[in-house]
Design a protein around this motif. Sequence first.
Motif, PDB file in Angstrom:
ATOM      1  N   GLU A  32       0.830  -1.210   0.000  1.00 20.56           N
ATOM      2  CA  GLU A  32       0.000   0.000   0.000  1.00 20.56           C
ATOM      3  C   GLU A  32       0.862   1.256   0.000  1.00 20.56           C
ATOM      4  OE1 GLU A  32      -3.871  -1.904   2.323  1.00 20.56           O
ATOM      5  OE2 GLU A  32      -2.591  -0.450   3.337  1.00 20.56           O
ATOM      6  N   PRO A  57       2.833   3.418  -3.817  1.00 18.22           N
ATOM      7  CA  PRO A  57       2.545   4.684  -4.509  1.00 18.22           C
ATOM      8  C   PRO A  57       3.149   5.885  -3.783  1.00 18.22           C
ATOM      9  CG  PRO A  57       0.589   3.334  -4.430  1.00 18.22           C
ATOM     10  CD  PRO A  57       1.592   2.663  -3.543  1.00 18.22           C
ATOM     11  N   TYR A  62       6.678   6.211  -4.719  1.00 22.63           N
ATOM     12  CA  TYR A  62       6.822   6.887  -6.019  1.00 22.63           C
ATOM     13  C   TYR A  62       6.596   8.388  -5.851  1.00 22.63           C
ATOM     14  CZ  TYR A  62       7.459   2.786  -8.894  1.00 22.63           C
ATOM     15  OH  TYR A  62       7.986   1.665  -9.470  1.00 22.63           O
ATOM     16  N   LEU A  97       4.005   2.829 -11.434  1.00 18.67           N
ATOM     17  CA  LEU A  97       3.109   3.347 -10.394  1.00 18.67           C
ATOM     18  C   LEU A  97       1.691   2.794 -10.592  1.00 18.67           C
ATOM     19  CD1 LEU A  97       2.353   5.266  -8.070  1.00 18.67           C
ATOM     20  CD2 LEU A  97       2.120   7.092  -9.773  1.00 18.67           C
ATOM     21  N   GLU A 115       0.816   0.095 -12.074  1.00 19.36           N
ATOM     22  CA  GLU A 115       0.786  -1.330 -11.743  1.00 19.36           C
ATOM     23  C   GLU A 115       0.826  -1.535 -10.232  1.00 19.36           C
ATOM     24  OE1 GLU A 115       3.379  -5.282 -12.847  1.00 19.36           O
ATOM     25  OE2 GLU A 115       3.390  -3.575 -14.230  1.00 19.36           O
ATOM     26  N   ALA A 116       1.683  -0.761  -9.581  1.00 18.29           N
ATOM     27  CA  ALA A 116       1.784  -0.873  -8.113  1.00 18.29           C
ATOM     28  C   ALA A 116       0.458  -0.501  -7.459  1.00 18.29           C
ATOM     29  CB  ALA A 116       2.897   0.042  -7.604  1.00 18.29           C
ATOM     30  N   ARG A 117      -0.207   0.494  -8.038  1.00 19.28           N
ATOM     31  CA  ARG A 117      -1.503   0.897  -7.477  1.00 19.28           C
ATOM     32  C   ARG A 117      -2.512  -0.238  -7.666  1.00 19.28           C
ATOM     33  NH1 ARG A 117      -3.110   5.119 -10.787  1.00 19.28           N
ATOM     34  NH2 ARG A 117      -1.806   6.574  -9.638  1.00 19.28           N
ATOM     35  N   GLU A 118      -2.459  -0.841  -8.833  1.00 17.28           N
ATOM     36  CA  GLU A 118      -3.406  -1.943  -9.115  1.00 17.28           C
ATOM     37  C   GLU A 118      -3.196  -3.092  -8.126  1.00 17.28           C
ATOM     38  OE1 GLU A 118      -4.089  -5.007 -12.748  1.00 17.28           O
ATOM     39  OE2 GLU A 118      -3.493  -2.969 -13.316  1.00 17.28           O
ATOM     40  N   GLY A 150      -1.659  -2.929  -5.234  1.00 16.67           N
ATOM     41  CA  GLY A 150      -1.963  -2.446  -3.878  1.00 16.67           C
ATOM     42  C   GLY A 150      -3.451  -2.466  -3.605  1.00 16.67           C
ATOM     43  N   GLU A 151      -4.230  -2.016  -4.581  1.00 15.09           N
ATOM     44  CA  GLU A 151      -5.690  -1.998  -4.383  1.00 15.09           C
ATOM     45  C   GLU A 151      -6.236  -3.417  -4.324  1.00 15.09           C
ATOM     46  OE1 GLU A 151      -7.205   0.441  -7.508  1.00 15.09           O
ATOM     47  OE2 GLU A 151      -6.408   2.285  -6.644  1.00 15.09           O
ATOM     48  N   LEU A 152      -5.634  -4.294  -5.138  1.00 15.40           N
ATOM     49  CA  LEU A 152      -6.078  -5.698  -5.105  1.00 15.40           C
ATOM     50  C   LEU A 152      -5.798  -6.319  -3.736  1.00 15.40           C
ATOM     51  CD1 LEU A 152      -7.069  -8.289  -6.519  1.00 15.40           C
ATOM     52  CD2 LEU A 152      -4.716  -8.698  -7.209  1.00 15.40           C
ATOM     53  N   GLN A 157      -5.305  -4.749  -0.999  1.00 10.42           N
ATOM     54  CA  GLN A 157      -6.146  -4.068  -0.004  1.00 10.42           C
ATOM     55  C   GLN A 157      -7.541  -4.711   0.034  1.00 10.42           C
ATOM     56  OE1 GLN A 157      -7.244   0.039  -0.883  1.00 10.42           O
ATOM     57  NE2 GLN A 157      -6.285   0.661   1.036  1.00 10.42           N
ATOM     58  N   GLY A 158      -8.075  -4.960  -1.189  1.00 11.45           N
ATOM     59  CA  GLY A 158      -9.400  -5.580  -1.265  1.00 11.45           C
ATOM     60  C   GLY A 158      -9.389  -6.985  -0.702  1.00 11.45           C
ATOM     61  N   VAL A 159      -8.361  -7.741  -1.077  1.00 11.66           N
ATOM     62  CA  VAL A 159      -8.274  -9.124  -0.588  1.00 11.66           C
ATOM     63  C   VAL A 159      -8.136  -9.122   0.932  1.00 11.66           C
ATOM     64  CG1 VAL A 159      -6.872 -11.214  -0.621  1.00 11.66           C
ATOM     65  CG2 VAL A 159      -7.346 -10.019  -2.747  1.00 11.66           C
ATOM     66  N   ALA A 184      -9.246  -6.853   2.956  1.00 12.17           N
ATOM     67  CA  ALA A 184     -10.541  -6.488   3.541  1.00 12.17           C
ATOM     68  C   ALA A 184     -11.506  -7.668   3.500  1.00 12.17           C
ATOM     69  CB  ALA A 184     -11.137  -5.297   2.791  1.00 12.17           C
TER      70      ALA A 184
END
Lengths: 508, 217
Positions: free
Chosen positions: A64, A67, A70, A169, A171-174, A176-178, A180-182, A184
């Motif tokens: 997380e 980003p 970066y 960035l 890709e890292a965000r993607e 990270g969000e994945l 984060q979702g997993v 959660a």
Amino acid sequence: MSGAPSLVRRAAGALRVSRFEAKIAVALVVSATLPLLGALLLAGKLAEENLALGLDPRVVERLEAVPALYGDLFQARKQLYAEQARALARGLPRDRGRTHAYLESALAKTPRLRRVSLHAADGAVVAEAETQAENPEGEWREAPARVALPGGGRLDCTFAIEARYFAELGEAREVGELVQGVDALRSEIRRSYVRAFALLLVAWAAGAAAIGILLARRTTRRVTRLVGAVRQLASGDLSVQVDPGRANDEVAGLARAFNAMVREVRESRDRIVYLEKISGWQDVARRLAHEIKNPLTPMKLAFQQLEARWKATRVRDPDFGKLLGEAGEIVREEIGTLQRLVDEFSAFAKLPEVRSEPSELGAFVKEFLRTSKQLGAAAELSVVKASGPCPVALDRQLMRRVLTNLCQNAIDAARPARARIHLGIARTRERAVLTVADEGPGIDRDLWDRIFDPYFTTKGVGGTGLGLAIVKKIVLQHGGEIQVGDRPGGGASFTIALPLAPEAQRAA
Amino acid sequence: MRHLLAALGAAAALGAVAAGPPEPLAARVAPRAGRVEASLDLSAAFPAATERDFGNGLTNVVAIYVSVVPDGSRAPAALYGRVVEILFDVWEETYAVTVKDPRAPQGVHYVLPDFAALRRFLSEARGVDLGPVQALPGAPYHLEARVEVNPVSREQLQRTREYIANPAAGTRTSGGTRSVLGAVASFLLREPDPGSDVHLFRSRSFAPGAAASGAGR
């Protein structure tokens, strides 16, 4: 209209599960799923541990934070570019005529500087320079840096920043969000894995049950058919047979044994029925012979007395004498015919009981041919032996009579031609088979069922219809069977199957 | 849109069940073209500490559900839902904000220069469409707001489903062999509970004619 209900009934029948099938299915389900039940209990724990491994809070936190890293990188670049722009601004020559050369030089000296322009206080471009050279770090994006100049005016610099940073960035965000979702959804994922495992377990159990039922049904259907056949047999249907199928298991063996048993019962029944029938006809023959034989002698004596009186008479009527002579011939001939009939009836009625002794069928047939000269004179006889020894129990005298009758029939059927008779000897697993075939006109198939009935003859006036009946009785008394058929190539064929001696059966 | 309305209903029902916060929600209702629009002060849901979360460079989602509930009742008379997606652009150092609601399901985009502007934007929820004026309850009513910060969105749920169905694809090291157990698990993956970052607000009571006169606070 009855198609649909019939289809429904068949479908319902196919879906009906017998107790045996259910037991097999349950056994398979239990054996297939019992070990997995333990695994199901562990599935939740396993999923949780795997998620904990894959979703280590430190890993999640770091992902997380990528980003932001970066962002720090971009900040550093921006500060660097701002500092470089300020350094360029400080070095600007006072002589505006040298500004362009200074800017060109700055482009060459300053890393990642792509464009630089000097603006007057009113915004007008005083001098500018731009490099067309390839960026050594590949694709790039513009990073502007602006420096306000003392006394007005500004220096605008455009630096290059690597475009790959922005792709990374993104890709890292993607990721990270994945993550984060997993993260959660961690608990829900664990539960979904347990549910999935349970669902697959149920599917596994259902599959095992279906396979169990199918496997069991392959056996139970054959058993059910056997049960049905046994019920048919119990109701008196001796023609029932069961298809043993291609399998070579106990059920198939049972089906074959059942079929053999039914055949045996049927043959025994037929034998008994026939023998009873023959016995009845023998009784009739005995009475007929007695009733016919009794008046024959008085008739014969009376006519002899009549002829003697006529011979002793002095005055003779020639016409009467002629008439008496003709009548005498007729009476003697008919009495002779009746006498022969009586003899045959008596012989049929007095068929002796079978007294078997061990014999070898091939040797017996050869001996029969050797000692039956009159048959050899009337027909061409040939023997083919297609197997090894055929030890049987025979009453030689009676069996000679069987062969004599069959050969005589062949001779009679071939008249006026000379008969050609083929005798064959073979053996099966349990039987010795003797075939007597001729090349005569054969026997109409419609008559096959009646050909062995007493007093049934195809010979017309000359036949008594007792020959084949006697043959069959003798064969049956030997525990054998006789069948009539066509000889391949033309002619009639009689096949006699006799039981092999027990030791020969054991050897087979 | 159907999903949004379903989420709205579920959220409103949850909101109706939950107990209201101690401080009343500062709210104003006013008519606009025959409809009632509310303005809410949700600043309590966005303390200064949220800058760290909203500025992390990942997409953050704020779901705001507002319902009109007659006093003494638990069944909402009107519902409104808004989803705000916030992405801090670490290069531009600005906040890209997308607001989706029933009026703009595809979203309206804003660029906010800093966290202060973002916080203001989020705190002052304006243009909350509560439906036609005549649809408001004829009895006193109040507004209930529910703010969820970073709930698991449907997109996130879908991405997670794809991930657990095909975990190898995420690593980009293999050809992406699908996992049977993962595929079934992804199918059975349900939406989770909203989580702990949920804020509930309740306004003071409004008189039936308050919307027409533009009452508030």
